[in-house]
Design a protein around this motif. Structure first.
Motif, PDB file in Angstrom:
ATOM      1  N   MET A 136       0.839  -1.189   0.000  1.00  0.00           N
ATOM      2  CA  MET A 136       0.000   0.000   0.000  1.00  0.00           C
ATOM      3  C   MET A 136       0.882   1.250   0.000  1.00  0.00           C
ATOM      4  N   ALA A 137       0.527   2.231  -0.785  1.00  0.00           N
ATOM      5  CA  ALA A 137       1.240   3.505  -0.797  1.00  0.00           C
ATOM      6  C   ALA A 137       0.604   4.433   0.233  1.00  0.00           C
ATOM      7  N   TYR A 138       1.438   5.096   1.006  1.00  0.00           N
ATOM      8  CA  TYR A 138       0.957   6.004   2.043  1.00  0.00           C
ATOM      9  C   TYR A 138       1.267   7.440   1.666  1.00  0.00           C
ATOM     10  N   ASP A 139       0.516   8.369   2.267  1.00  0.00           N
ATOM     11  CA  ASP A 139       0.838   9.787   2.140  1.00  0.00           C
ATOM     12  C   ASP A 139       0.822  10.399   3.539  1.00  0.00           C
ATOM     13  N   VAL A 140       1.253  11.653   3.617  1.00  0.00           N
ATOM     14  CA  VAL A 140       1.367  12.321   4.912  1.00  0.00           C
ATOM     15  C   VAL A 140       0.027  12.386   5.633  1.00  0.00           C
ATOM     16  N   ALA A 141      -1.038  12.721   4.916  1.00  0.00           N
ATOM     17  CA  ALA A 141      -2.361  12.830   5.536  1.00  0.00           C
ATOM     18  C   ALA A 141      -2.780  11.519   6.195  1.00  0.00           C
ATOM     19  N   GLN A 142      -2.486  10.388   5.543  1.00  0.00           N
ATOM     20  CA  GLN A 142      -2.834   9.093   6.126  1.00  0.00           C
ATOM     21  C   GLN A 142      -2.051   8.843   7.411  1.00  0.00           C
ATOM     22  N   LEU A 143      -0.768   9.197   7.408  1.00  0.00           N
ATOM     23  CA  LEU A 143       0.033   8.997   8.617  1.00  0.00           C
ATOM     24  C   LEU A 143      -0.466   9.877   9.749  1.00  0.00           C
ATOM     25  N   LEU A 144      -0.815  11.132   9.459  1.00  0.00           N
ATOM     26  CA  LEU A 144      -1.318  12.035  10.495  1.00  0.00           C
ATOM     27  C   LEU A 144      -2.645  11.552  11.078  1.00  0.00           C
ATOM     28  N   ALA A 145      -3.416  10.793  10.307  1.00  0.00           N
ATOM     29  CA  ALA A 145      -4.703  10.281  10.775  1.00  0.00           C
ATOM     30  C   ALA A 145      -4.571   8.993  11.592  1.00  0.00           C
ATOM     31  N   MET A 146      -3.407   8.336  11.507  1.00  0.00           N
ATOM     32  CA  MET A 146      -3.197   7.084  12.238  1.00  0.00           C
ATOM     33  C   MET A 146      -2.995   7.349  13.731  1.00  0.00           C
ATOM     34  N   ASN A 147      -3.405   6.369  14.541  1.00  0.00           N
ATOM     35  CA  ASN A 147      -3.113   6.472  15.964  1.00  0.00           C
ATOM     36  C   ASN A 147      -1.722   5.876  16.234  1.00  0.00           C
ATOM     37  N   GLN A 148      -1.253   5.978  17.463  1.00  0.00           N
ATOM     38  CA  GLN A 148       0.110   5.541  17.780  1.00  0.00           C
ATOM     39  C   GLN A 148       0.310   4.052  17.519  1.00  0.00           C
ATOM     40  N   THR A 149      -0.669   3.229  17.837  1.00  0.00           N
ATOM     41  CA  THR A 149      -0.558   1.786  17.605  1.00  0.00           C
ATOM     42  C   THR A 149      -0.412   1.489  16.113  1.00  0.00           C
ATOM     43  N   GLN A 150      -1.183   2.181  15.277  1.00  0.00           N
ATOM     44  CA  GLN A 150      -1.099   1.972  13.829  1.00  0.00           C
ATOM     45  C   GLN A 150       0.264   2.411  13.295  1.00  0.00           C
ATOM     46  N   LEU A 151       0.785   3.533  13.781  1.00  0.00           N
ATOM     47  CA  LEU A 151       2.114   3.990  13.359  1.00  0.00           C
ATOM     48  C   LEU A 151       3.188   2.994  13.782  1.00  0.00           C
ATOM     49  N   ASP A 152       3.092   2.501  15.006  1.00  0.00           N
ATOM     50  CA  ASP A 152       4.067   1.515  15.494  1.00  0.00           C
ATOM     51  C   ASP A 152       4.002   0.226  14.677  1.00  0.00           C
ATOM     52  N   ASP A 153       2.791  -0.222  14.360  1.00  0.00           N
ATOM     53  CA  ASP A 153       2.629  -1.439  13.558  1.00  0.00           C
ATOM     54  C   ASP A 153       3.220  -1.251  12.156  1.00  0.00           C
ATOM     55  N   LEU A 154       2.978  -0.091  11.546  1.00  0.00           N
ATOM     56  CA  LEU A 154       3.525   0.183  10.220  1.00  0.00           C
ATOM     57  C   LEU A 154       5.052   0.180  10.276  1.00  0.00           C
ATOM     58  N   PHE A 155       5.631   0.786  11.297  1.00  0.00           N
ATOM     59  CA  PHE A 155       7.085   0.794  11.453  1.00  0.00           C
ATOM     60  C   PHE A 155       7.610  -0.636  11.603  1.00  0.00           C
ATOM     61  N   ARG A 156       6.952  -1.431  12.442  1.00  0.00           N
ATOM     62  CA  ARG A 156       7.380  -2.826  12.675  1.00  0.00           C
ATOM     63  C   ARG A 156       7.320  -3.659  11.396  1.00  0.00           C
ATOM     64  N   GLU A 157       6.326  -3.397  10.540  1.00  0.00           N
ATOM     65  CA  GLU A 157       6.110  -4.175   9.310  1.00  0.00           C
ATOM     66  C   GLU A 157       7.016  -3.742   8.157  1.00  0.00           C
ATOM     67  N   SER A 158       7.720  -2.622   8.310  1.00  0.00           N
ATOM     68  CA  SER A 158       8.462  -2.038   7.193  1.00  0.00           C
ATOM     69  C   SER A 158       9.936  -2.401   7.231  1.00  0.00           C
TER      70      SER A 158
END
Length: 143
Positions: free
Chosen positions: A1-23
């Protein structure tokens, strides 16, 4: 999936952490990147805070992959300052490989800061900021 800044700003901390862990760590980047601070993730304040920081404090980073260093673009006019060493190492978040932006030996102002970044899309990195061993905020870099 391609992400943009707006999507990251809308994510909660758990979602950001999960994305970091998966990358993956990805390659150490080279060149200038626009930075966005992610503070109060997933709240209606996140975008406004990011805009204020971009205008008056921090605009991004300029990497020199060959030399393994970067400079931050700071203040309203993008002055290049606050140098960090750049290398791959183990993430404090999950123990997997990441790209470390280490200020401990290069900056009097930020010597207690360590950033970690991982590639989340072409030319797009998600980062974590640590003060000592304590996590502070997230950020993203667009090349």
């Amino acid at each position: 999936m391609a992400y943009d800044v707006a999507q990251l700003l809308a994510m909660n901390q758990t979602q950001l952490d999960d994305l970091f862990r998966e990358s993956p760590a990805g390659d150490i980047p080279n060149g200038s990147a626009k930075g966005t601070a992610i503070i109060a993730p997933g709240t209606r304040y996140s975008e406004s805070i990011a805009d204020i920081i971009n205008h008056f404090g921090w605009q991004g980073k300029v990497f020199d992959a060959e030399k393994g260093v970067l400079k931050n673009k700071v203040l309203a006019f993008g002055f290049e300052a606050i140098i960090a060493r750049v290398y791959k190492d183990t993430s404090w978040l999950d123990g997997k490989e990441c790209i470390v932006l280490d200020y401990s030996e290069t900056s009097l102002v930020a010597h207690w800061i360590r950033d970690e970044i991982r590639l989340i899309g072409p030319g797009f990195y998600l980062g974590k900021v640590y003060w000592g061993k304590s996590r502070l905020i997230d950020f993203c870099l667009q090349f």
